[in-house]
Design a protein around this motif. Sequence first.
Motif: not given
Length: 276
Positions: A160-167, A194, A199-200
Motif C-alpha cells: 500500500q502507498e504510505v505517506p513519507d512520515d509513515q515509511v 525516509i 519508495s513509499n
Amino acid sequence: MIKKCLFPVAGYGTRFLPATKSMPKEMLPIVNKPLVQYGVEESLEAGLTEVGFVTGRGKRAIADHFDVNYELESEIKGSSKEQYLSSIREVMEKGKFSFTRQTEMRGLGDAILNGKRLIGDDPFGVVLSDDLCLTGDDEGVLAQMVRLYNQFRCSIVAIQEVPDDQVSKFGIIAGEKMKEGLYQVSDMVEKPDIADAPSNLAIIGRYILTPDIFDVLENTPPGKNGEVQLTDALLTQAQNGCVMAYKFKGQRFDCGSVEGFVDATNYVYNNVYKPV
Ligand code: G1P
C-alpha cells in the motif's frame, strides 16, 4: 492449490496495555468479533482452510476461541441466543486449526520459521491479524493474492502507498512495475529512515510464501532491531528468483495502534456490523 495459512500471534501487544496484560491482543474485539477471527475468515474465504498459529505464553484464549465451548453450547442450545455463535460456528466447521509455540521473541522471520512444523513443504499464506483488511462485497485480500500466486508461482507481498512520515514503520519495497498495481520486487528494506527508503510502497500484513522461505530464514542473520526479519529473507528470494508485490484492492486498518483500532471499530460498526 494453496491450502495453508499461518498466523504469527505471539506478540505482546504492549501498545494496548493494560488491556493486553492477561488477554491476547488478537482477541480484542472490533465491535463483536475478535480481531483474529476477521483474519481467519479472510483466510477461509481464500480457500486456505488449514490454519496454523504460532503462539506464545498467555495466548491460550486464541486456541479456545477456535474450539468448542461445551458448557456454553449446552447452556444456550435451542434458545434465540444461539444465533450469536453462528459466525464462529461457521469458521470452526470450515477450518482445521493447529498450534505451535515460539519460545523466544526473535522477530517475524523467526515466528514464520517456527511455523515450518505446521506448514511442511507447501506454499502458504501469512496473515498478520493486526492489519485488518476489508474489501466490502469484493473478494478478500488473500483471495486476490492466491489468484496471483496461481499465475506467478512465487512469493507475493501485499503493499500500500504510505505517506513519507509513515515509511519507517513498514517494510518498504522497490520494483519494476509489471502492470497497474503489480511490481516485481528488486529491493526491500525493513523500516528504513525516509532518506534510505527506496519508495513509499509499504508491505502490509498479508503474504503468500513459497516453502523455500524456511531454508532462507534459517540462513538469515538478525537484521533491524536485532530480529530475524521476513523482509530480509524475501529480499534473498527476490534476488535469487522472483517476488511480486501487489497493491491490493480494499482498505487496511492498523489495529496494532490505538488510533487504527478505533478507526476500524467505527468503520465496522457503521458499514459492516449487522446486529443479530
Ligand atoms: C511487520 C513487518 C513489516 C510490515 C508490517 C506490516 O512489522 O516486519 O515489514 O510492513 O509487519 O504490518 P511489525 O508491524 O510487525 O513490526
